[in-house]
Design a protein around this motif. Structure first.
Motif, PDB file in Angstrom:
ATOM      1  N   ILE A  68      42.262  37.710  29.755  1.00 56.93           N
ATOM      2  CA  ILE A  68      42.003  38.157  31.126  1.00 56.93           C
ATOM      3  C   ILE A  68      42.290  37.033  32.113  1.00 56.93           C
ATOM      4  O   ILE A  68      42.942  37.223  33.141  1.00 56.93           O
ATOM      5  N   LEU A  69      41.732  35.854  31.816  1.00 56.23           N
ATOM      6  CA  LEU A  69      41.957  34.714  32.703  1.00 56.23           C
ATOM      7  C   LEU A  69      43.449  34.379  32.802  1.00 56.23           C
ATOM      8  O   LEU A  69      43.949  34.038  33.876  1.00 56.23           O
ATOM      9  N   THR A  70      44.130  34.519  31.690  1.00 55.04           N
ATOM     10  CA  THR A  70      45.571  34.225  31.698  1.00 55.04           C
ATOM     11  C   THR A  70      46.325  35.200  32.585  1.00 55.04           C
ATOM     12  O   THR A  70      47.214  34.814  33.359  1.00 55.04           O
ATOM     13  N   ALA A  71      45.961  36.510  32.514  1.00 52.57           N
ATOM     14  CA  ALA A  71      46.631  37.511  33.346  1.00 52.57           C
ATOM     15  C   ALA A  71      46.342  37.270  34.824  1.00 52.57           C
ATOM     16  O   ALA A  71      47.241  37.378  35.685  1.00 52.57           O
ATOM     17  N   GLN A  72      45.057  36.935  35.165  1.00 50.52           N
ATOM     18  CA  GLN A  72      44.708  36.673  36.562  1.00 50.52           C
ATOM     19  C   GLN A  72      45.445  35.443  37.085  1.00 50.52           C
ATOM     20  O   GLN A  72      45.931  35.430  38.224  1.00 50.52           O
ATOM     21  N   ARG A  78      41.848  28.440  37.227  1.00 47.73           N
ATOM     22  CA  ARG A  78      42.258  27.383  36.293  1.00 47.73           C
ATOM     23  C   ARG A  78      41.035  26.670  35.719  1.00 47.73           C
ATOM     24  O   ARG A  78      41.000  26.330  34.526  1.00 47.73           O
ATOM     25  N   ASP A  79      40.018  26.434  36.557  1.00 45.82           N
ATOM     26  CA  ASP A  79      38.805  25.771  36.067  1.00 45.82           C
ATOM     27  C   ASP A  79      38.120  26.621  35.003  1.00 45.82           C
ATOM     28  O   ASP A  79      37.635  26.099  33.981  1.00 45.82           O
ATOM     29  N   GLN A  80      38.060  27.937  35.261  1.00 46.70           N
ATOM     30  CA  GLN A  80      37.463  28.818  34.251  1.00 46.70           C
ATOM     31  C   GLN A  80      38.272  28.797  32.953  1.00 46.70           C
ATOM     32  O   GLN A  80      37.706  28.778  31.856  1.00 46.70           O
ATOM     33  N   ALA A  81      39.615  28.796  33.085  1.00 47.05           N
ATOM     34  CA  ALA A  81      40.467  28.805  31.885  1.00 47.05           C
ATOM     35  C   ALA A  81      40.329  27.505  31.096  1.00 47.05           C
ATOM     36  O   ALA A  81      40.338  27.511  29.857  1.00 47.05           O
ATOM     37  N   LEU A  82      40.192  26.380  31.820  1.00 40.96           N
ATOM     38  CA  LEU A  82      40.040  25.103  31.126  1.00 40.96           C
ATOM     39  C   LEU A  82      38.755  25.071  30.307  1.00 40.96           C
ATOM     40  O   LEU A  82      38.723  24.529  29.199  1.00 40.96           O
ATOM     41  N   ALA A  83      37.723  25.653  30.862  1.00 43.64           N
ATOM     42  CA  ALA A  83      36.454  25.681  30.124  1.00 43.64           C
ATOM     43  C   ALA A  83      36.598  26.507  28.847  1.00 43.64           C
ATOM     44  O   ALA A  83      36.125  26.129  27.777  1.00 43.64           O
ATOM     45  N   VAL A  84      37.280  27.648  28.977  1.00 46.00           N
ATOM     46  CA  VAL A  84      37.491  28.486  27.792  1.00 46.00           C
ATOM     47  C   VAL A  84      38.417  27.780  26.792  1.00 46.00           C
ATOM     48  O   VAL A  84      38.205  27.834  25.580  1.00 46.00           O
TER      49      VAL A  84
END
Length: 713
Positions: free
Chosen positions: A193-197, A320-326
């Motif tokens: 999801i984060l990647t698509a957003q 990007r911050d959310q994706a880095l955490a994941v």
């Protein structure tokens, strides 16, 4: 040497070498020791390696230890008288001797190799051949088994360590999933999801940034146009695309054309011209105003684009911050999962190879085996008598021919008519060697001079085996039926016929070098010409080493030198010889400067005077290659004859003499090959020389027939 050589016997054992051992466990189970891989070049390297192993010192040392030949004096070649103090040699030294007896011969296009042992003892040759083959097969099996045993031990230790690592990695992965409350499926969906957003936000940001850049570029271009002095020269497509600007520019063009036409007939103050000028100014102002309107519109769009771009940047940063955490959690998770998977693979691999290696050790398969055992040889292979004799004959023949050719090419002397022809001058004939055997009839004359130089003549018949003393200089007169006399007459005939249109009265006889027989040839040729009925004068113009007077036994005090100086007359200096028709003019006292004397007019007058009184005048001169006298004389005579001595005159000396005469444009009548030994084998097959050799026998046979006929009557 061949017959005295020790007989050597050869015994042969054949071995078959496969690139792979039998696959008892199937093709999926690999051996610990890799052999041929099946490729062409790999198999070549493998078999070459096996051949070197067969020839190795280790294989030979096994045989030495088996038969203890390092203690055998017969094997070591110890003589009987030295065996009292014999001491065994080391195994390595004996192995080197055995290696010298060993020959490896691969059979072409096969996997078979032959092992040859050459030995003076046939029983020993057979035993060693079989032993070498067996030692190689045993060594090959031992090498594979030892490698397999070492592999099994190493695999067992590594298997225990791998099991511990696998257990530790499984426990660590379980604890991480439990501490972070992570399920693999939810973590993966969140990441998707984060990647698509982020992808959508990045696309929108790129579009916004592109639009902003376009507006900034358009604004910069409009600002540049706004500063243009002539609004009609605006090149910007975006401004020209404006309908109003296009209409204004079209109207302006029409008015400008009308203004230009009127300006050719009226001045600027003409009412119509003033009106057109005012309209043109208004149109230009309208165009400038429209450009400013467009610029204001672009500024508004640019401000909106920048605001949108900043908003998208903030949203993208948050995603990007959310994706880095994941991603951080995923990285830790993947690292632990990968560690567990690798440990599982290593453990399974080690477990499988350990089982396979253990089975290979139990099977004890080998890829090499003895094909044919050695037989007891009964025929020696060395020495090869016929081959050695043939080689000896061939080498001897080659050496003999080579030495003969070397001697032939190294010999630069003139030997045959072909050598004289190669000098590019006419060949006048040969004069055989003058000796006792040259006289036909085996008789000669001798006596002493008396009166006016006449000789008392007496013919003496020689006894068999007696040694003859002959006078070389007047040989033609003493032996008119000899080969030499016939040769001189042949030369005389050639000279007359080759110059049938020209009467040769003055003839110069010379040679390239001293001691080549020119004086002897000159005298005998003069005799031959006198015998033909001509009045001949022989003149000795060799004022450096005169020799003609010795031939006639005189000690002249007068000669051509005194005639040139005017001290004597021709009648006082000329000597009338005992030979009918032949007169001789000696050299006289030798002057200190012969060449300068010949250059004088007095010398030329003497030559002309002599030519008028005689049919033929023959001049004997010094060698043309040594002094210039002959070159000077050659310009005063009708022709020059060069004398070449067989097996003495070199080609280089002959060419030099010819070049000297040709450089002064002297007339060269030809060359004579003197002192030719007709009994020499080098000329035995030459028909020309064979004719001269048989000529004397013709006269001798004729005399014998006349004597027999007289006795019968």
């Amino acid at each position: 040497v061949t017959l005295r050589m020790t007989k050597i016997y050869r015994s042969t054992t054949s071995v078959r070498i496969e690139t792979q051992a039998p696959r008892v466990l199937g093709h999926e189970v690999e051996n610990v020791v890799e052999m041929g891989t099946g490729s062409f070049w790999s198999n070549i390297e493998y078999y070459e390696t096996q051949y070197k192993i067969l020839e190795s010192r280790d294989v030979s040392a096994r045989v030495v230890r088996q038969f203890r030949v390092n203690e055998d004096p017969d094997f070591l070649g110890i003589p009987e008288k030295e065996r009292a103090d014999f001491e065994p040699v080391t195994v390595e030294e004996a192995a080197q001797i055995l290696q010298g007896m060993l020959t490896i011969e691969p059979v072409k296009d096969s996997r078979i190799v032959k092992i040859h042992i050459d030995s003076p003892n046939p029983e020993q040759a057979r035993a060693f051949a079989d032993a070498i083959a067996k030692s190689y097969v045993d060594k090959n099996l031992e090498s594979m088994l030892q490698s397999t045993v070492d592999a099994v031990d190493w695999l067992s230790k590594q298997l225990d360590d791998s099991l511990q690592h696998l257990s530790s990695s499984e426990a660590a992965l379980y604890r991480y999933k439990k501490d972070n409350d992570i399920l693999s499926i939810s973590l993966e969906e969140r990441q998707n999801i984060l990647t698509a957003q982020m992808t959508s936000a990045a696309t929108s940001l790129t579009e916004s940034r592109t639009k902003r850049i376009e507006l900034e570029s358009r604004k910069a271009a409009i600002n540049k146009v706004a500063r243009t002095a002539d609004p009609l020269s605006i090149p910007l497509e975006s401004l020209n695309a404006s309908p109003l600007i296009q209409q204004l520019k079209q109207t302006h063009g029409t008015l400008s054309q009308e203004y230009d036409e009127l300006s050719q007939r009226y001045g600027e103050n003409f009412p119509k011209m003033v009106e057109l000028k005012a309209k043109l100014d208004r149109i230009e102002q309208d165009i400038s105003r429209e450009v400013q309107n467009i610029l204001t519109s672009v500024d508004a769009e640019l401000a909106a684009a920048r605001s949108t771009e900043n908003g998208l940047k903030g949203a993208l940063k948050e995603l990007r911050d959310q994706a880095l955490a994941v991603n951080q959690k995923e990285m830790d998770y993947n690292r632990l999962a990968r560690d567990k998977k690798n440990n599982e693979q290593i453990y399974e691999l080690l477990l499988g190879r350990s089982k396979e290696a253990d089975l290979s050790r139990l099977l004890r398969v080998n890829n090499a085996q003895v094909l044919d055992a050695a037989l007891l040889p009964d025929v020696p292979i060395k020495p090869r008598l016929r081959l050695n004799l043939a080689l000896a004959f061939l080498i001897g023949l080659i050496l003999g021919v080579g030495i003969a050719l070397l001697v032939e090419f190294a010999d630069r002397t003139l030997k045959t008519q072909d050598d004289v022809d190669a000098l590019n001058i006419p060949f006048l004939g040969i004069i055989p060697s003058i000796d006792a055997s040259s006289a036909s009839g085996r008789s000669y004359t001798y006596g002493s001079r008396s009166g006016k130089g006449k000789r008392k003549r007496k013919k003496i018949k020689l006894e068999p085996g007696a040694k003859e003393e002959v006078n070389h200089d007047i040989f033609v007169h003493d032996y008119p039926k000899s080969q030499v006399a016939e040769s001189c007459r042949s030369i005389r005939t050639n000279l007359l016929f080759m110059t049938a249109d020209t009467n040769i009265k003055r003839l110069l006889i010379t040679s390239p070098s001293p001691q080549e027989g020119k004086t002897t040839v000159a005298i005998n040729l003069a005799i031959a010409m006198a015998q033909s009925g001509s009045r001949v004068l022989l003149v000795d113009t060799d004022m450096r080493r005169p020799r003609v007077h010795r031939a006639f036994g005189l000690r002249p005090k007068k000669g051509i030198s005194t005639m040139v100086l005017g001290e004597t007359k021709a009648s006082e200096a000329i000597f009338r010889s005992e030979i009918p028709g032949l007169d001789v003019l000696m050299c006289g006292p030798t002057p200190p400067n012969p060449a300068e004397l010949m250059h004088t007019e007095a010398f030329k007058r003497v030559v002309d005077q002599l030519s008028e009184e005689y049919d033929r005048v023959i001049f004997d001169s010094p060698p043309v290659g040594v002094v210039t006298d002959a070159a000077i004389l050659s310009k005063m005579v009708d022709g020059t004859v060069l004398i070449f001595k067989s097996l003495q005159t070199t080609r280089d000396a002959a060419r030099h003499a010819i070049n000297v005469l040709r450089d002064i444009e002297a007339e060269i009548l030809g060359g004579v090959l003197n002192d030719l030994d007709l009994n020499n084998r080098k000329y035995g097959q030459h028909y020309y020389y064979y004719y001269y050799k048989k000529y004397g026998r013709y006269y001798e046979d004729a005399e014998n027939e006349d004597s027999s006929a007289a006795a019968a009557s």
